[in-house]
Design a protein around this motif. Structure first.
Motif, PDB file in Angstrom:
ATOM      1  N   ILE A 141     -26.403  43.568 -25.716  1.00 46.04           N
ATOM      2  CA  ILE A 141     -25.180  42.978 -25.222  1.00 46.04           C
ATOM      3  C   ILE A 141     -24.157  44.031 -25.137  1.00 46.04           C
ATOM      4  CG2 ILE A 141     -23.288  41.459 -26.169  1.00 46.04           C
ATOM      5  CD1 ILE A 141     -25.498  39.713 -27.518  1.00 46.04           C
ATOM      6  N   LEU A 142     -23.938  44.909 -25.914  1.00 43.67           N
ATOM      7  CA  LEU A 142     -23.283  45.915 -25.789  1.00 43.67           C
ATOM      8  C   LEU A 142     -23.228  46.768 -24.382  1.00 43.67           C
ATOM      9  CD1 LEU A 142     -22.700  47.420 -29.554  1.00 43.67           C
ATOM     10  CD2 LEU A 142     -21.324  46.211 -28.106  1.00 43.67           C
ATOM     11  N   GLU A 143     -24.757  47.096 -24.254  1.00 49.86           N
ATOM     12  CA  GLU A 143     -24.901  47.577 -22.853  1.00 49.86           C
ATOM     13  C   GLU A 143     -24.429  46.827 -21.635  1.00 49.86           C
ATOM     14  OE1 GLU A 143     -29.047  48.509 -22.722  1.00 49.86           O
ATOM     15  OE2 GLU A 143     -28.819  50.276 -23.928  1.00 49.86           O
ATOM     16  N   LEU A 144     -24.649  45.463 -21.871  1.00 49.31           N
ATOM     17  CA  LEU A 144     -24.311  44.439 -20.378  1.00 49.31           C
ATOM     18  C   LEU A 144     -22.636  44.644 -20.085  1.00 49.31           C
ATOM     19  CD1 LEU A 144     -24.789  42.602 -18.353  1.00 49.31           C
ATOM     20  CD2 LEU A 144     -24.616  40.848 -20.179  1.00 49.31           C
ATOM     21  N   TRP A 145     -22.039  44.612 -21.755  1.00 47.13           N
ATOM     22  CA  TRP A 145     -20.489  44.628 -21.766  1.00 47.13           C
ATOM     23  C   TRP A 145     -19.949  45.984 -20.996  1.00 47.13           C
ATOM     24  CZ3 TRP A 145     -17.165  46.683 -26.247  1.00 47.13           C
ATOM     25  CH2 TRP A 145     -15.901  46.311 -26.021  1.00 47.13           C
ATOM     26  N   VAL A 146     -20.684  47.198 -21.195  1.00 43.34           N
ATOM     27  CA  VAL A 146     -20.213  48.571 -21.001  1.00 43.34           C
ATOM     28  C   VAL A 146     -20.518  48.593 -19.453  1.00 43.34           C
ATOM     29  CG1 VAL A 146     -20.614  51.086 -20.814  1.00 43.34           C
ATOM     30  CG2 VAL A 146     -20.172  49.610 -23.094  1.00 43.34           C
ATOM     31  N   GLU A 147     -21.669  48.065 -18.901  1.00 46.83           N
ATOM     32  CA  GLU A 147     -22.002  48.069 -17.454  1.00 46.83           C
ATOM     33  C   GLU A 147     -20.920  47.107 -16.923  1.00 46.83           C
ATOM     34  OE1 GLU A 147     -25.804  46.443 -16.946  1.00 46.83           O
ATOM     35  OE2 GLU A 147     -26.677  48.079 -18.168  1.00 46.83           O
ATOM     36  N   THR A 148     -20.319  46.066 -17.227  1.00 42.99           N
ATOM     37  CA  THR A 148     -19.405  45.264 -16.674  1.00 42.99           C
ATOM     38  C   THR A 148     -18.060  45.916 -16.740  1.00 42.99           C
ATOM     39  OG1 THR A 148     -20.789  43.197 -17.422  1.00 42.99           O
ATOM     40  CG2 THR A 148     -18.467  42.766 -16.670  1.00 42.99           C
ATOM     41  N   LEU A 149     -17.773  46.544 -17.883  1.00 43.28           N
ATOM     42  CA  LEU A 149     -16.412  47.115 -17.812  1.00 43.28           C
ATOM     43  C   LEU A 149     -16.487  48.303 -16.811  1.00 43.28           C
ATOM     44  CD1 LEU A 149     -15.874  47.609 -21.580  1.00 43.28           C
ATOM     45  CD2 LEU A 149     -14.569  46.105 -20.186  1.00 43.28           C
ATOM     46  N   GLY A 150     -17.596  49.047 -16.503  1.00 46.02           N
ATOM     47  CA  GLY A 150     -17.692  50.201 -15.547  1.00 46.02           C
ATOM     48  C   GLY A 150     -17.435  49.704 -14.379  1.00 46.02           C
ATOM     49  N   ALA A 151     -18.123  48.393 -13.921  1.00 49.87           N
ATOM     50  CA  ALA A 151     -17.972  47.789 -12.507  1.00 49.87           C
ATOM     51  C   ALA A 151     -16.655  47.537 -12.117  1.00 49.87           C
ATOM     52  CB  ALA A 151     -18.915  46.625 -12.486  1.00 49.87           C
ATOM     53  N   GLN A 152     -16.047  46.682 -13.241  1.00 47.25           N
ATOM     54  CA  GLN A 152     -14.433  46.359 -13.080  1.00 47.25           C
ATOM     55  C   GLN A 152     -13.618  47.717 -12.968  1.00 47.25           C
ATOM     56  OE1 GLN A 152     -13.497  44.185 -16.576  1.00 47.25           O
ATOM     57  NE2 GLN A 152     -13.947  42.328 -15.646  1.00 47.25           N
ATOM     58  N   ALA A 153     -13.890  48.803 -13.818  1.00 41.37           N
ATOM     59  CA  ALA A 153     -13.232  49.952 -13.600  1.00 41.37           C
ATOM     60  C   ALA A 153     -13.438  50.777 -12.149  1.00 41.37           C
ATOM     61  CB  ALA A 153     -13.168  51.010 -14.490  1.00 41.37           C
ATOM     62  N   ARG A 154     -14.519  50.608 -11.690  1.00 39.90           N
ATOM     63  CA  ARG A 154     -14.983  51.144 -10.309  1.00 39.90           C
ATOM     64  C   ARG A 154     -14.234  50.310  -9.273  1.00 39.90           C
ATOM     65  NH1 ARG A 154     -19.843  51.969 -12.983  1.00 39.90           N
ATOM     66  NH2 ARG A 154     -20.578  49.863 -12.057  1.00 39.90           N
ATOM     67  N   ALA A 155     -14.358  49.083  -9.180  1.00 39.92           N
ATOM     68  CA  ALA A 155     -13.619  48.172  -8.303  1.00 39.92           C
ATOM     69  C   ALA A 155     -12.148  48.459  -8.390  1.00 39.92           C
ATOM     70  CB  ALA A 155     -14.175  46.740  -8.705  1.00 39.92           C
ATOM     71  N   ALA A 156     -11.379  48.538  -9.483  1.00 37.42           N
ATOM     72  CA  ALA A 156     -10.130  48.635  -9.629  1.00 37.42           C
ATOM     73  C   ALA A 156      -9.585  49.991  -8.814  1.00 37.42           C
ATOM     74  CB  ALA A 156      -9.630  48.871 -11.232  1.00 37.42           C
ATOM     75  N   GLY A 157     -10.301  51.025  -9.332  1.00 36.31           N
ATOM     76  CA  GLY A 157     -10.573  52.337  -8.666  1.00 36.31           C
ATOM     77  C   GLY A 157     -10.400  52.128  -7.175  1.00 36.31           C
ATOM     78  N   GLU A 158     -11.537  51.615  -6.678  1.00 34.18           N
ATOM     79  CA  GLU A 158     -11.568  51.448  -5.092  1.00 34.18           C
ATOM     80  C   GLU A 158     -10.230  50.810  -4.479  1.00 34.18           C
ATOM     81  OE1 GLU A 158     -15.342  49.734  -4.650  1.00 34.18           O
ATOM     82  OE2 GLU A 158     -16.410  51.665  -5.301  1.00 34.18           O
ATOM     83  N   GLU A 159     -10.032  49.631  -5.234  1.00 32.74           N
ATOM     84  CA  GLU A 159      -8.703  49.027  -4.722  1.00 32.74           C
ATOM     85  C   GLU A 159      -7.738  49.900  -4.717  1.00 32.74           C
ATOM     86  OE1 GLU A 159      -5.911  45.323  -6.209  1.00 32.74           O
ATOM     87  OE2 GLU A 159      -8.307  44.951  -6.483  1.00 32.74           O
ATOM     88  N   GLU A 160      -7.211  50.824  -6.016  1.00 36.52           N
ATOM     89  CA  GLU A 160      -5.932  51.506  -5.915  1.00 36.52           C
ATOM     90  C   GLU A 160      -6.398  52.559  -4.779  1.00 36.52           C
ATOM     91  OE1 GLU A 160      -4.580  55.027  -8.865  1.00 36.52           O
ATOM     92  OE2 GLU A 160      -5.041  52.993  -9.874  1.00 36.52           O
ATOM     93  N   GLU A 161      -7.226  53.207  -4.633  1.00 37.66           N
ATOM     94  CA  GLU A 161      -7.631  54.059  -3.557  1.00 37.66           C
ATOM     95  C   GLU A 161      -7.276  53.426  -2.263  1.00 37.66           C
ATOM     96  OE1 GLU A 161     -11.422  56.325  -2.464  1.00 37.66           O
ATOM     97  OE2 GLU A 161     -11.080  56.793  -4.556  1.00 37.66           O
ATOM     98  N   GLU A 162      -7.679  52.231  -1.978  1.00 38.96           N
ATOM     99  CA  GLU A 162      -7.379  51.491  -0.589  1.00 38.96           C
ATOM    100  C   GLU A 162      -5.938  51.327  -0.267  1.00 38.96           C
ATOM    101  OE1 GLU A 162      -9.556  47.906  -0.333  1.00 38.96           O
ATOM    102  OE2 GLU A 162     -11.580  49.181  -0.454  1.00 38.96           O
ATOM    103  N   ASN A 163      -5.166  50.931  -1.571  1.00 42.60           N
ATOM    104  CA  ASN A 163      -3.963  50.676  -1.446  1.00 42.60           C
ATOM    105  C   ASN A 163      -2.912  51.941  -1.461  1.00 42.60           C
ATOM    106  OD1 ASN A 163      -4.208  48.051  -1.719  1.00 42.60           O
ATOM    107  ND2 ASN A 163      -3.913  47.961  -4.086  1.00 42.60           N
ATOM    108  N   THR A 164      -3.524  53.084  -1.843  1.00 42.77           N
ATOM    109  CA  THR A 164      -2.826  54.425  -1.676  1.00 42.77           C
ATOM    110  C   THR A 164      -2.981  55.323  -0.611  1.00 42.77           C
ATOM    111  OG1 THR A 164      -4.358  55.464  -3.325  1.00 42.77           O
ATOM    112  CG2 THR A 164      -2.251  54.506  -4.104  1.00 42.77           C
TER     113      THR A 164
END
Length: 179
Positions: A141-164
């Motif tokens: 469960i913790l591995e799944l949680w960390v994978e999901t957090l990582g995917a969210q962080a990557r998506a947020a980083g990509e969105e920030e990159e697009e906006n800047t």
């Protein structure tokens, strides 16, 4: 709180209560806290531990890993570790020479290994009350949680990159505005 479903609100309340209870039992203390060593301070040992885990870190990332340490304090910490022969600074030659990264030396790796052994002991004590399948289920469960957090962080980083990202102006517009 933002617009959350009733189910999510219930889960948040459960998580908060579980974290409070875990803290009361002493289980939320960082396994990196108060690491004993005859020469090095706990924060210096934490820096070595992170460098062991991630190999080579930009100073800003290392500051973040150490709880948002201010850059002047981090510079002094890295200075002490460098003077002690445990780390070395590397400047980026290809991109920006102001970008500094930190890497363990062989001596630093040895101290980091000692530190990691202590951290693993502390983690083992946290997990020891759980048995076999229950412990494995928690890790899954913790591995799944960390994978999901990582995917969210990557998506947020990509969105920030697009906006800047700089807007490219066609050459015709530049030529017309220069005339």
């Amino acid at each position: 709180m933002t617009e959350l479903s009733v189910d999510v609100r219930v889960q948040v309340a459960r998580l908060r209560n579980l974290l409070v209870d875990a803290a009361r039992c002493g289980a939320l203390a960082s396994p990196l806290a108060s690491l004993p060593h005859p020469r090095w301070e706990p924060l210096e040992l934490q820096a070595l531990w992170w460098l062991r885990a991630e190999c080579l870190l930009p100073v800003g990332v290392l500051a973040h890993r150490l709880g948002g340490l201010a850059m002047p304090r981090l510079s002094r910490l890295v200075d002490r570790l460098e003077e002690g022969g445990l780390v070395r600074r590397e400047r980026s030659v290809r991109h920006d020479r102001r970008r500094v990264r930190v890497r363990l030396t062989d001596a630093g790796r040895a101290v980091a290994e000692e530190t990691d052994a202590l951290v693993q002991e502390r983690m083992a004590r946290l997990l020891s009350p759980l048995q076999g399948e229950t412990r494995s289920a928690l890790m899954d469960i913790l591995e799944l949680w960390v994978e999901t957090l990582g995917a969210q962080a990557r998506a947020a980083g990509e969105e920030e990159e697009e906006n800047t990202a700089p807007t490219l102006v066609p050459d015709e517009v530049l030529t017309a505005s220069a005339a």
